[in-house]
Scaffold this motif. Structure first.
Motif, short mmCIF file in Angstrom:
data_model
loop_
_atom_site.label_atom_id
_atom_site.label_comp_id
_atom_site.label_asym_id
_atom_site.label_seq_id
_atom_site.Cartn_x
_atom_site.Cartn_y
_atom_site.Cartn_z
N LEU A 171 69.52 -9.39 -33.66
CA LEU A 171 68.90 -10.60 -34.20
C LEU A 171 68.88 -10.50 -35.72
N ILE A 172 69.35 -11.55 -36.39
CA ILE A 172 69.41 -11.58 -37.85
C ILE A 172 68.17 -12.25 -38.40
N TYR A 173 67.63 -11.69 -39.48
CA TYR A 173 66.51 -12.32 -40.19
C TYR A 173 66.96 -12.90 -41.53
N ASP A 174 67.89 -12.26 -42.18
CA ASP A 174 68.36 -12.78 -43.47
C ASP A 174 69.75 -12.22 -43.75
N SER A 175 70.55 -12.99 -44.49
CA SER A 175 71.90 -12.56 -44.83
C SER A 175 72.31 -13.23 -46.14
N GLU A 176 73.42 -12.78 -46.69
CA GLU A 176 73.92 -13.38 -47.93
C GLU A 176 75.42 -13.16 -48.02
N ILE A 177 76.06 -14.00 -48.81
CA ILE A 177 77.50 -13.88 -49.08
C ILE A 177 77.67 -13.77 -50.58
N THR A 193 68.36 -4.17 -34.50
CA THR A 193 69.57 -3.65 -33.86
C THR A 193 69.67 -4.12 -32.42
N GLY A 194 70.89 -4.15 -31.92
CA GLY A 194 71.10 -4.57 -30.54
C GLY A 194 72.58 -4.68 -30.23
N GLU A 195 72.92 -5.64 -29.38
CA GLU A 195 74.30 -5.83 -28.96
C GLU A 195 74.65 -7.31 -29.05
N VAL A 196 75.93 -7.59 -29.10
CA VAL A 196 76.40 -8.97 -29.11
C VAL A 196 75.93 -9.66 -27.82
N GLY A 197 75.36 -10.84 -27.98
CA GLY A 197 74.82 -11.56 -26.83
C GLY A 197 73.32 -11.70 -26.90
N GLY A 198 72.71 -11.18 -27.98
CA GLY A 198 71.28 -11.38 -28.17
C GLY A 198 70.40 -10.30 -27.59
N VAL A 199 70.97 -9.14 -27.25
CA VAL A 199 70.17 -8.03 -26.72
C VAL A 199 69.63 -7.22 -27.90
N ILE A 200 68.33 -6.98 -27.91
CA ILE A 200 67.70 -6.20 -28.97
C ILE A 200 67.23 -4.87 -28.40
#
Length: 472
Positions: A171-177, A193-200
């Motif tokens: 799950l993302i809380y903040d990002s930047e480019i 942290t987790g896996e693709v598909g929304g697993v934390i």
């Protein structure tokens, strides 16, 4: 600006002529689907209705509205648009040249800062987004994000030179480019942290997820995926024990209970039919029914920091003064409370408003404002320790909040009108997330040498003050 407008089950594309920035009450001035009328449309009702895909910095600003000067200065237009009315575009010929159909590209390419702003605006910097698909093909990586804000965004990174931890995002809380020499860098600055598909899974990690590439393309689809954030559920106490063991060695599984040690404190976690019960130093605390909640609490216990644990150079060690913080809030709320109570008295005297109604609607809320603020600042004063890389906040002995100087969005100074040199420092973090995992909107530090401390913090984080952030 150009936006996709979600009108029920259909969508259409339209220019945005003006934008009202008011949080959940934000609005835009745009066309209807047929481009025959002009409308003020709420961006949230409560679901998101407006998706700005081509961002533009407007030059004109009036009150909460930003837009083209010829739009905001047209008083007749805004008068006609009151009360949710739609007005015919024929009555305002200046809009005619914008009424042509707009065809959006299948993919938007990021070429400059304006293009970056467009993606980060429509995705809300991917706050609360989850990766639902990740594909790698040679030096090309494609990630599909469910933004949880009513749209799915697919980002394609071409010519990937470096990447790290991308497949460990839950799950993302903040990002930047950022534009970097030789390409672009997409960084996830706060996440679970987790896996693709929304697993934390909340497992510990080292480093920061990022992709450094030559080009970035993105596309948008209105709607949501079938995925949702899934927190790890524990089928047995042993699984819980294994996860906590990766956080600290001071974890024991004994007689069907988890025993955690930190310094001189002991936390016992006991499973029940309804969840978990915790005992801190033998004293029973509240119960937890959710596996994520009890895991977070246990990690906070094992990771607690005292001032003595800080091993880097301490630049400033101060206590926030409750009196300064109280003055900061009271100077804004007290005039409102007085005017609100006065309005009730005037209505009672001159409009025959019953005294009981006036007391309930006007006088009682006005009295509650200063009482609430006084109660909020009746607790212990907070201690702040500033180092070259972090700002620590302590309530009593243990840490309450922690923020990296790199995570500070801006710092704002409010000098006190009561005592010379004193005031409050408002610290706003990026994305509203601090590194200890505690959500907060901002910090408010009240001190005597406010300007001196403000300059030190500002120098450390090297961040600019917002346009409205002038010294009071």
């Amino acid at each position: 600006m150009i936006a996709i407008i979600s009108d029920g089950k259909e969508q259409y594309v339209s220019p945005i002529f003006a934008l009202k920035n008011a949080g959940w009450n934000s609005e835009v001035l745009t066309f209807n689907k047929e481009r025959t009328h002009l409308r003020r449309i709420k961006m949230w009702r409560p679901r998101r209705q407006v998706f700005i895909v081509e961002w533009e910095k407007f030059a004109c600003k009036k009150s909460l509205w930003e837009g083209y000067d010829w739009v905001l200065e047209d008083k007749n237009l805004f008068k006609a648009l009151r009360f949710g009315k739609a007005v015919s575009a024929e009555n305002f010929p200046a809009f005619k040249e914008y009424s042509k159909e707009i065809i959006l590209p299948e993919q938007f390419e990021i070429k400059n800062e304006n293009d970056i702003q467009s993606l980060m605006d429509v995705s809300m910097s991917f706050h609360d987004a989850i990766p639902i698909r990740l594909e790698k093909d040679g030096d090309c990586t494609q990630i599909e994000f469910d933004t949880t804000w009513g749209c799915i965004i697919t980002v394609k990174f071409e010519g990937v030179k470096e990447s790290n931890l991308i497949d460990r995002i839950g799950l993302i809380y903040d990002s930047e480019i950022e534009v970097k020499e030789g390409g672009f860098v997409f960084k996830v600055t706060a996440f679970d942290t987790g896996e693709v598909g929304g697993v934390i899974d909340f497992l510990p990690y080292e480093g920061e997820p990022y992709i450094f590439c030559d080009k970035i393309y993105w596309s948008i689809k209105i709607g949501k995926s079938a995925c949702c954030v899934q927190c790890k559920k524990y089928d047995s106490l042993y699984d819980f024990y294994i996860d906590l063991k990766s956080v600290s060695k001071n974890v024991l599984l004994k007689e069907g209970k988890l025993i955690l040690h930190h310094k001189n404190d002991t936390l016992v976690i006991e499973p029940t039919k309804k969840g978990y019960i915790t005992y801190l130093n033998g004293v029973r605390e509240k119960g937890y029914t959710d596996g994520q909640d009890i895991y977070d609490y246990a990690c906070m216990f094992l990771d607690r920091i005292t001032a003595e644990d800080i091993d880097e150079e301490i630049l400033v060690d101060i206590k926030s003064q409750k009196s300064a913080c109280f003055a900061h809030y009271i100077k804004r709320s007290l005039p409102f409370a007085v005017l609100w109570a006065a309005a009730g008295l005037i209505l009672s005297f001159f409009c025959n408003l019953p005294w009981a109604v006036s007391a309930i609607i006007f006088i009682a809320p006005a009295l509650l404002v200063p009482i609430y603020i006084a109660f909020a600042f009746s607790k212990d004063e907070k201690r702040y320790i500033i180092t070259p890389t972090r700002i620590y906040c302590f309530c009593g002995k243990f840490i309450n909040k922690l923020i990296s100087t790199e995570q500070i969005k801006y710092v704002k100074l409010h000098l006190s009108f009561i005592k010379k040199g004193s005031g409050t420092i408002k610290i706003k973090p990026k994305g509203g997330i601090c590194l200890s995992g505690i959500n907060f909107a901002f910090w408010l530090i009240g001190i005597n040498d406010a300007e001196e401390i403000y300059n030190k913090i500002k120098k450390l984080c090297d961040c600019s003050e917002p346009e409205s952030g002038k010294k009071d």
